[in-house]
Write a protein that holds these residues in place. Structure first.
Motif, PDB file in Angstrom:
ATOM      1  N   ASN A 141       5.674   9.176  11.083  1.00  0.00           N
ATOM      2  CA  ASN A 141       5.092   8.125  11.916  1.00  0.00           C
ATOM      3  C   ASN A 141       3.571   8.162  11.960  1.00  0.00           C
ATOM      4  OD1 ASN A 141       6.977   6.220  13.630  1.00  0.00           O
ATOM      5  ND2 ASN A 141       8.101   8.118  13.266  1.00  0.00           N
ATOM      6  N   LEU A 142       2.961   9.196  11.379  1.00  0.00           N
ATOM      7  CA  LEU A 142       1.509   9.157  11.215  1.00  0.00           C
ATOM      8  C   LEU A 142       1.106   8.033  10.267  1.00  0.00           C
ATOM      9  CD1 LEU A 142       0.712  12.975  10.923  1.00  0.00           C
ATOM     10  CD2 LEU A 142       0.460  11.500  12.933  1.00  0.00           C
ATOM     11  N   SER A 143       2.019   7.631   9.393  1.00  0.00           N
ATOM     12  CA  SER A 143       1.725   6.507   8.494  1.00  0.00           C
ATOM     13  C   SER A 143       1.548   5.205   9.255  1.00  0.00           C
ATOM     14  CB  SER A 143       2.850   6.348   7.462  1.00  0.00           C
ATOM     15  OG  SER A 143       4.069   5.988   8.090  1.00  0.00           O
ATOM     16  N   GLY A 144       2.118   5.131  10.466  1.00  0.00           N
ATOM     17  CA  GLY A 144       1.928   3.949  11.287  1.00  0.00           C
ATOM     18  C   GLY A 144       0.510   3.803  11.786  1.00  0.00           C
ATOM     19  N   ILE A 145      -0.258   4.881  11.743  1.00  0.00           N
ATOM     20  CA  ILE A 145      -1.678   4.823  12.079  1.00  0.00           C
ATOM     21  C   ILE A 145      -2.502   4.565  10.821  1.00  0.00           C
ATOM     22  CG2 ILE A 145      -3.615   6.121  13.030  1.00  0.00           C
ATOM     23  CD1 ILE A 145      -1.564   7.744  14.664  1.00  0.00           C
ATOM     24  N   ILE A 146      -2.195   5.305   9.772  1.00  0.00           N
ATOM     25  CA  ILE A 146      -3.014   5.257   8.555  1.00  0.00           C
ATOM     26  C   ILE A 146      -2.846   3.943   7.804  1.00  0.00           C
ATOM     27  CG2 ILE A 146      -3.414   6.339   6.306  1.00  0.00           C
ATOM     28  CD1 ILE A 146      -2.481   8.983   7.606  1.00  0.00           C
ATOM     29  N   GLY A 147      -1.587   3.513   7.576  1.00  0.00           N
ATOM     30  CA  GLY A 147      -1.332   2.330   6.758  1.00  0.00           C
ATOM     31  C   GLY A 147      -1.968   1.053   7.295  1.00  0.00           C
ATOM     32  N   PRO A 148      -1.678   0.674   8.528  1.00  0.00           N
ATOM     33  CA  PRO A 148      -2.286  -0.543   9.065  1.00  0.00           C
ATOM     34  C   PRO A 148      -3.808  -0.464   9.162  1.00  0.00           C
ATOM     35  CG  PRO A 148      -0.324   0.032  10.320  1.00  0.00           C
ATOM     36  CD  PRO A 148      -0.601   1.180   9.404  1.00  0.00           C
ATOM     37  N   TRP A 149      -4.350   0.727   9.515  1.00  0.00           N
ATOM     38  CA  TRP A 149      -5.806   0.865   9.597  1.00  0.00           C
ATOM     39  C   TRP A 149      -6.447   0.675   8.221  1.00  0.00           C
ATOM     40  CZ3 TRP A 149      -8.709   4.505   6.971  1.00  0.00           C
ATOM     41  CH2 TRP A 149     -10.076   4.479   7.250  1.00  0.00           C
ATOM     42  N   LEU A 150      -5.889   1.315   7.186  1.00  0.00           N
ATOM     43  CA  LEU A 150      -6.469   1.215   5.856  1.00  0.00           C
ATOM     44  C   LEU A 150      -6.422  -0.223   5.347  1.00  0.00           C
ATOM     45  CD1 LEU A 150      -7.684   2.519   3.358  1.00  0.00           C
ATOM     46  CD2 LEU A 150      -5.360   3.067   2.581  1.00  0.00           C
ATOM     47  N   ALA A 151      -5.302  -0.904   5.592  1.00  0.00           N
ATOM     48  CA  ALA A 151      -5.202  -2.303   5.164  1.00  0.00           C
ATOM     49  C   ALA A 151      -6.232  -3.165   5.881  1.00  0.00           C
ATOM     50  CB  ALA A 151      -3.789  -2.828   5.430  1.00  0.00           C
ATOM     51  N   GLY A 152      -6.456  -2.894   7.161  1.00  0.00           N
ATOM     52  CA  GLY A 152      -7.463  -3.640   7.900  1.00  0.00           C
ATOM     53  C   GLY A 152      -8.851  -3.431   7.339  1.00  0.00           C
ATOM     54  N   ALA A 153      -9.162  -2.175   6.961  1.00  0.00           N
ATOM     55  CA  ALA A 153     -10.463  -1.893   6.370  1.00  0.00           C
ATOM     56  C   ALA A 153     -10.623  -2.612   5.037  1.00  0.00           C
ATOM     57  CB  ALA A 153     -10.625  -0.386   6.182  1.00  0.00           C
ATOM     58  N   ILE A 154      -9.546  -2.694   4.263  1.00  0.00           N
ATOM     59  CA  ILE A 154      -9.595  -3.362   2.960  1.00  0.00           C
ATOM     60  C   ILE A 154      -9.838  -4.859   3.128  1.00  0.00           C
ATOM     61  CG2 ILE A 154      -8.171  -4.041   0.974  1.00  0.00           C
ATOM     62  CD1 ILE A 154      -6.927  -1.234   1.120  1.00  0.00           C
ATOM     63  N   ILE A 155      -9.119  -5.486   4.049  1.00  0.00           N
ATOM     64  CA  ILE A 155      -9.286  -6.923   4.215  1.00  0.00           C
ATOM     65  C   ILE A 155     -10.652  -7.255   4.809  1.00  0.00           C
ATOM     66  CG2 ILE A 155      -8.281  -7.147   6.529  1.00  0.00           C
ATOM     67  CD1 ILE A 155      -6.898  -9.686   5.551  1.00  0.00           C
ATOM     68  N   GLN A 156     -11.187  -6.352   5.634  1.00  0.00           N
ATOM     69  CA  GLN A 156     -12.516  -6.593   6.194  1.00  0.00           C
ATOM     70  C   GLN A 156     -13.588  -6.523   5.108  1.00  0.00           C
ATOM     71  OE1 GLN A 156     -13.371  -4.411   9.749  1.00  0.00           O
ATOM     72  NE2 GLN A 156     -15.579  -4.686   9.575  1.00  0.00           N
ATOM     73  N   ARG A 157     -13.387  -5.628   4.143  1.00  0.00           N
ATOM     74  CA  ARG A 157     -14.378  -5.454   3.075  1.00  0.00           C
ATOM     75  C   ARG A 157     -14.246  -6.510   1.990  1.00  0.00           C
ATOM     76  NH1 ARG A 157     -17.684  -1.516   0.838  1.00  0.00           N
ATOM     77  NH2 ARG A 157     -17.249  -0.155   2.613  1.00  0.00           N
ATOM     78  N   SER A 158     -12.995  -6.828   1.600  1.00  0.00           N
ATOM     79  CA  SER A 158     -12.785  -7.698   0.440  1.00  0.00           C
ATOM     80  C   SER A 158     -12.323  -9.102   0.794  1.00  0.00           C
ATOM     81  CB  SER A 158     -11.757  -7.069  -0.502  1.00  0.00           C
ATOM     82  OG  SER A 158     -10.471  -7.030   0.103  1.00  0.00           O
ATOM     83  N   GLY A 159     -11.824  -9.286   2.028  1.00  0.00           N
ATOM     84  CA  GLY A 159     -11.295 -10.587   2.423  1.00  0.00           C
ATOM     85  C   GLY A 159      -9.910 -10.858   1.882  1.00  0.00           C
ATOM     86  N   SER A 160      -9.260  -9.839   1.295  1.00  0.00           N
ATOM     87  CA  SER A 160      -7.929 -10.017   0.713  1.00  0.00           C
ATOM     88  C   SER A 160      -7.095  -8.751   0.915  1.00  0.00           C
ATOM     89  CB  SER A 160      -8.031 -10.315  -0.786  1.00  0.00           C
ATOM     90  OG  SER A 160      -6.746 -10.301  -1.396  1.00  0.00           O
ATOM     91  N   LEU A 161      -5.764  -8.951   0.976  1.00  0.00           N
ATOM     92  CA  LEU A 161      -4.849  -7.828   1.124  1.00  0.00           C
ATOM     93  C   LEU A 161      -4.271  -7.367  -0.206  1.00  0.00           C
ATOM     94  CD1 LEU A 161      -2.930  -8.832   4.361  1.00  0.00           C
ATOM     95  CD2 LEU A 161      -4.095  -6.661   3.998  1.00  0.00           C
ATOM     96  N   ARG A 162      -4.715  -7.937  -1.316  1.00  0.00           N
ATOM     97  CA  ARG A 162      -4.103  -7.624  -2.601  1.00  0.00           C
ATOM     98  C   ARG A 162      -4.179  -6.121  -2.912  1.00  0.00           C
ATOM     99  NH1 ARG A 162      -3.206 -12.023  -6.028  1.00  0.00           N
ATOM    100  NH2 ARG A 162      -3.916 -14.009  -5.204  1.00  0.00           N
ATOM    101  N   LEU A 163      -5.351  -5.517  -2.717  1.00  0.00           N
ATOM    102  CA  LEU A 163      -5.488  -4.090  -2.989  1.00  0.00           C
ATOM    103  C   LEU A 163      -4.585  -3.261  -2.076  1.00  0.00           C
ATOM    104  CD1 LEU A 163      -6.819  -1.748  -4.461  1.00  0.00           C
ATOM    105  CD2 LEU A 163      -8.716  -1.871  -2.815  1.00  0.00           C
ATOM    106  N   ALA A 164      -4.416  -3.708  -0.839  1.00  0.00           N
ATOM    107  CA  ALA A 164      -3.540  -2.993   0.096  1.00  0.00           C
ATOM    108  C   ALA A 164      -2.093  -3.013  -0.392  1.00  0.00           C
ATOM    109  CB  ALA A 164      -3.645  -3.621   1.485  1.00  0.00           C
TER     110      ALA A 164
END
Length: 425
Positions: A361-384
């Motif tokens: 369940n630590l992935s419930g912290i890491i996964g959504p946070w990392l995806a949010g950082a990716i979309i904030q930087r690139s404007g897309s979820l493709r890399l996530a």
């Protein structure tokens, strides 16, 4: 099956009733952990809670839920005391926290209630595994598949019920109805709950028992493999709606139908795969080959979600890949707990499951946070999506190569009885 091999013992009506109540409990479990998110649009302005405070309230549940399992508290309770009573105490704690939330009006009070909710629900999976470790091998796939289906159907049912209640009666009615309604589960549980003896083997030297668990290579295979599988699920829960609306350009209504269909497909796949695995084992096939093949192949199929990285948003192919990945993920979730329960055996099922679920369940912290950082930087979820696919593939490797034969570990402190020789009734 050879003539000299005993026919598998069928599961009794009492055992089916017990499984049914556990499935109902996990459905309630997932409704209760999602209820604050449903109430947030009405609760925030009425109680003047900021968005940052709302985020803290959402996270409060995970702190107690993950850490009590990760540090072995929940698993210790499930292994040390009669599991029926341990589960009942946890259930009453999380149901009481749900009911109390409807009476609260401050950030601090609601935060405390969410901590209690996480603490109560932290005993659920260690207790499920403690009970299912007593089931015969050829029934564990279905029992675990039904539990997992409840985790996917619970939020869907809660959203429908919550919407109706809040429209007519306000957000407090949601917590009152869920808390009071959840208490109806208690009476049938008192009738059919398991009556196992108190466990003593793993408790005589708890530090030694935990050290022995951490020395088992298969344990780390299940810990890391489960983390990777959960990463896929938490990513979809958090970001699939955003992807479908912003990048696939779907309407809110169409998005909700497709997302609902994807999670419903996971539930159908997990139940089907659970029945299939048990049927194959009942016919004499190796539990190791059946369960590890289904789990590993399921995560390989789930990893196909990474191809959304190169597919046009909103294309038919991207939807097909998404649904295929969800179907594969359902196959994985039907059997991964059955593997852990078999390896741990009744003496260590609670502790093993608690540590495994805490790490996962630590992935419930890491996964959504990392995806949010990716979309904030690139404007897309493709890399996530690509990263999620890679993580799922890594999980398949963990289950296939780090987990050994699916048979009970011979603990130095444990009794000699095999789990298939026991009964949960």
């Amino acid at each position: 099956m050879p003539a000299d091999v005993a026919q598998p013992k069928p599961i009794s009506k009492r055992e089916w009733a017990l499984v049914a109540l556990l499935v109902l409990s996990v459905l309630i479990n997932y409704v209760d952990r999602q209820n604050l998110a449903m109430a947030a649009p009405l609760l925030e302005p009425q109680l003047r809670i900021s968005a940052a405070q709302m985020g803290a309230l959402f996270a409060a549940f995970s702190w107690t839920y993950a850490l009590l399992q990760l540090f072995g508290v929940s698993g210790y309770l499930a292994d040390r005391f009669p599991v029926g009573w341990v589960f009942l105490c946890g259930y009453l704690l999380w149901t009481g926290a749900t009911l109390a939330t409807g009476m609260l009006s401050t950030f601090g009070a609601i935060f405390a209630a969410r901590l209690l909710l996480g603490a109560g629900e932290s005993i659920a999976y260690p207790c499920y595994s403690r009970v299912f470790a007593e089931l015969p091998q050829h029934h564990r796939g279905r029992a675990n598949a039904f539990i997992d289906a409840g985790t996917k159907l619970g939020p869907s049912a809660g959203a429908l019920l919550g919407g109706v209640l809040m429209v007519h009666y306000g957000w407090r009615a949601l917590f009152f109805a869920l808390g009071a309604g959840g208490l109806l589960w208690v009476l049938p549980w008192l009738i059919v709950m398991p009556r196992q003896r108190v466990q003593t083997e793993a408790i005589a030297a708890p530090a030694r028992a935990t050290a022995e668990l951490l020395s088992v290579a298969s344990a780390w295979g299940t810990f890391l493999g489960h983390f990777c599988g959960n990463y896929f699920f938490y990513f979809l829960i958090a970001w699939l709606p955003t992807y479908l609306v912003h990048e696939a350009k779907l309407s809110i209504l169409t998005m909700s139908k497709l997302a609902s269909g994807a999670f419903f497909l996971i539930a159908i796949s997990t139940v089907t795969s659970g029945w299939l695995s048990d049927a194959l084992i009942a016919r004499g096939h190796s539990a190791t080959r059946v369960r590890k093949t289904i789990v590993s192949a399921g995560l390989v199929a789930a990893s196909l979600v990474g191809f959304i990285f190169i597919l046009p948003g909103g294309s038919q192919m991207s939807y097909a890949v998404l649904l295929l990945a969800c179907a594969g993920f359902g196959g994985y979730t039907s059997n991964h707990w059955a593997i852990s329960q078999t390896l741990a055996g009744p003496s260590m099922a609670g502790r093993w499951t608690g540590m495994q679920n805490g790490i996962a369940n630590l992935s419930g912290i890491i996964g959504p946070w990392l995806a949010g950082a990716i979309i904030q930087r690139s404007g897309s979820l493709r890399l996530a999506f690509l990263i999620t696919g890679i993580v799922a593939l890594a999980g398949a490797a963990c289950w296939a190569f780090l987990v050994g034969r699916v048979e009970p570990v011979q603990w130095s402190f444990a009794a000699t009885a095999l789990p298939d020789e026991r009964s949960i009734a």
